[in-house]
Scaffold this motif. Structure first.
Motif, PDB file in Angstrom:
ATOM      1  N   THR A 221      51.699  -4.387  26.321  1.00 33.25           N
ATOM      2  CA  THR A 221      50.593  -5.000  27.066  1.00 33.25           C
ATOM      3  C   THR A 221      49.876  -3.899  27.837  1.00 33.25           C
ATOM      4  N   ASP A 223      46.867  -3.606  28.812  1.00 32.83           N
ATOM      5  CA  ASP A 223      46.004  -4.132  29.875  1.00 32.83           C
ATOM      6  C   ASP A 223      46.856  -4.859  30.909  1.00 32.83           C
ATOM      7  N   TRP A 224      47.807  -4.134  31.488  1.00 31.63           N
ATOM      8  CA  TRP A 224      48.743  -4.776  32.403  1.00 31.63           C
ATOM      9  C   TRP A 224      48.073  -5.236  33.696  1.00 31.63           C
ATOM     10  N   ASP A 225      46.949  -4.628  34.026  1.00 33.57           N
ATOM     11  CA  ASP A 225      46.220  -5.083  35.214  1.00 33.57           C
ATOM     12  C   ASP A 225      45.686  -6.496  35.020  1.00 33.57           C
ATOM     13  N   LYS A 226      45.220  -6.791  33.799  1.00 33.91           N
ATOM     14  CA  LYS A 226      44.727  -8.142  33.509  1.00 33.91           C
ATOM     15  C   LYS A 226      45.867  -9.146  33.487  1.00 33.91           C
ATOM     16  N   GLU A 227      47.031  -8.706  32.987  1.00 31.92           N
ATOM     17  CA  GLU A 227      48.198  -9.582  32.988  1.00 31.92           C
ATOM     18  C   GLU A 227      48.638  -9.885  34.421  1.00 31.92           C
ATOM     19  N   LEU A 229      46.675 -10.057  36.975  1.00 32.53           N
ATOM     20  CA  LEU A 229      45.710 -11.045  37.476  1.00 32.53           C
ATOM     21  C   LEU A 229      46.086 -12.446  37.018  1.00 32.53           C
ATOM     22  N   LYS A 230      46.493 -12.566  35.757  1.00 31.63           N
ATOM     23  CA  LYS A 230      46.900 -13.885  35.254  1.00 31.63           C
ATOM     24  C   LYS A 230      48.097 -14.416  36.029  1.00 31.63           C
ATOM     25  N   GLY A 234      44.529 -15.184  38.971  1.00 29.79           N
ATOM     26  CA  GLY A 234      43.218 -14.556  39.039  1.00 29.79           C
ATOM     27  C   GLY A 234      42.906 -13.892  40.364  1.00 29.79           C
ATOM     28  N   ARG A 251      43.737   1.084  36.714  1.00 29.10           N
ATOM     29  CA  ARG A 251      44.321  -0.243  36.457  1.00 29.10           C
ATOM     30  C   ARG A 251      44.931  -0.822  37.740  1.00 29.10           C
ATOM     31  N   GLY A 254      42.261  -2.453  39.423  1.00 29.87           N
ATOM     32  CA  GLY A 254      41.930  -3.703  38.753  1.00 29.87           C
ATOM     33  C   GLY A 254      42.912  -4.819  39.024  1.00 29.87           C
ATOM     34  N   ALA A 255      44.151  -4.464  39.379  1.00 30.34           N
ATOM     35  CA  ALA A 255      45.190  -5.475  39.573  1.00 30.34           C
ATOM     36  C   ALA A 255      45.270  -6.007  40.984  1.00 30.34           C
TER      37      ALA A 255
END
Length: 348
Positions: A221, A223-227, A229-230, A234, A251, A254-255
């Protein structure tokens, strides 16, 4: 115990590789009035030790350096002016011998063990009395040797920063090295929720056992920053323990949530990783708190010992492997492999 007059120590004949370490016997200087002579029982290694060995450390170090900053040992002698220590006391030395408050100065930087001053990979060493801290009673010497750099850094990041961690906060922790594992343990002990990332599913199983609520394999994964967020609906995490540096800082930004914090404590992504990272714009418009920190002070060490003593199971140091003193180079090689979880210790 009689007071020794000599010590065996490792010293660099020249920097460039840990293979240049030489084991030698040297005389011990006469103990000063304000000093304490300590028999070293265990030394733990840091990523910093590899950077110094390979001439990648971004600060000057002594020639003919005795390496390493983290030790635990037993008091065997005290100078005539020392009142607070006695023979038999179990102690660690603070990473910065002279950092007695939270203020960083050139003078405190100049007292960093294993770099600015000679280190602790030696059988006996004298320390200023003010630099020593009592070992938690339930820890072995091997476990206690992991505290001065990794644990104090993690404590400083989470519990002595702009806003101390509180129960219910969410913390993202990178990797499974010494600082990261202590940060995980201190966060769990404080009632926080931990998201841990690693490239190894085996290592992620270990951090789950240590109390991480969520784990992310950043190889599968990326894009762990997006994970993250999930996992936070969010919103983003309250804080990030950033150990890799520029390699992951984007990242991490981003997180983290609006108004969240990032503690930058390492550069395991590489000391020469200076790729462009947009810090200014997100820091301003997202009101981020980005803090760099360099280990910690003697009072912070004392406070951390109280936390560890009050939470003996949750905060017990994770020691991956212990090497005998004569196999110190093998310990450095194992550190280089990055196969470890937690700390690597050399036993004397």
């Amino acid at each position: 115990m009689s007071i020794p007059t000599k010590t065996r120590q490792y010293r660099y004949s020249e920097l460039g590789s840990y293979d240049n370490l030489v084991l030698e016997e040297v005389p011990l200087p006469k103990l000063k009035g304000n000093e304490v002579l300590v028999k070293t029982h265990a030394v733990s290694l840091q990523y910093r030790d590899l950077l110094i060995a390979t001439k990648q450390y971004p600060s000057e170090v002594l020639p003919n350096l005795v390496p390493c900053s983290d030790m635990a040992g037993e008091v065997i002698g005290v100078g005539e002016d020392v009142k607070q220590w006695k023979s038999g006391d179990r102690v660690c030395a603070n990473f910065f011998l002279d950092k007695l408050n939270h203020v960083q100065t050139p003078e405190t930087d100049g007292s960093a063990l294993g770099g600015a001053v000679q280190g602790v990979l030696t059988e006996y060493r004298a320390f200023p009395a003010h630099s020593l801290v009592t070992i938690p009673p339930h820890l072995s010497y091997e476990e206690a040797s992991t505290l001065p750099c990794a644990a104090v850094t993690a404590y400083n990041a989470l519990l002595s920063g702009y806003t101390p961690l509180k129960g219910g906060d969410t913390v993202l922790i990178q990797g499974t090295g010494g600082v990261s594992i202590f940060a995980l343990q201190f966060a769990v002990a404080s009632g926080a929720t931990v998201i841990a990332i690693s490239s190894s599913d085996e290592k992620l199983k270990v951090v789950k056992d240590l109390g991480a609520a969520h784990v992310i394999n950043y190889k599968t994964t990326p894009d762990w920053d997006k994970e993250a967020l999930k996992l936070t609906g969010g919103v983003g995490v309250d804080r990030v323990i950033e150990v890799a540096g520029n390699a992951t800082l984007g990242r991490s930004i981003g997180a983290v949530r609006l108004g969240g914090s990032i503690d930058i404590i390492g550069l395991v992504g590489g000391p020469n990783d200076t790729g462009p990272v947009d810090i200014v714009v997100p820091t301003i418009f997202r009101s981020l708190q980005i803090r760099g920190l360099y280990v910690g002070s003697v009072p912070q060490f004392h406070d951390m010992v109280k936390l560890i003593t009050a939470n003996p199971k949750t905060t017990r140091p994770v020691v991956d492997r212990v090497f005998p003193f004569e196999e110190a180079k093998d310990a450095f090689a194992y550190l280089t492999s990055q196969a470890h979880v937690g700390k690597i210790v050399i036993k004397l």
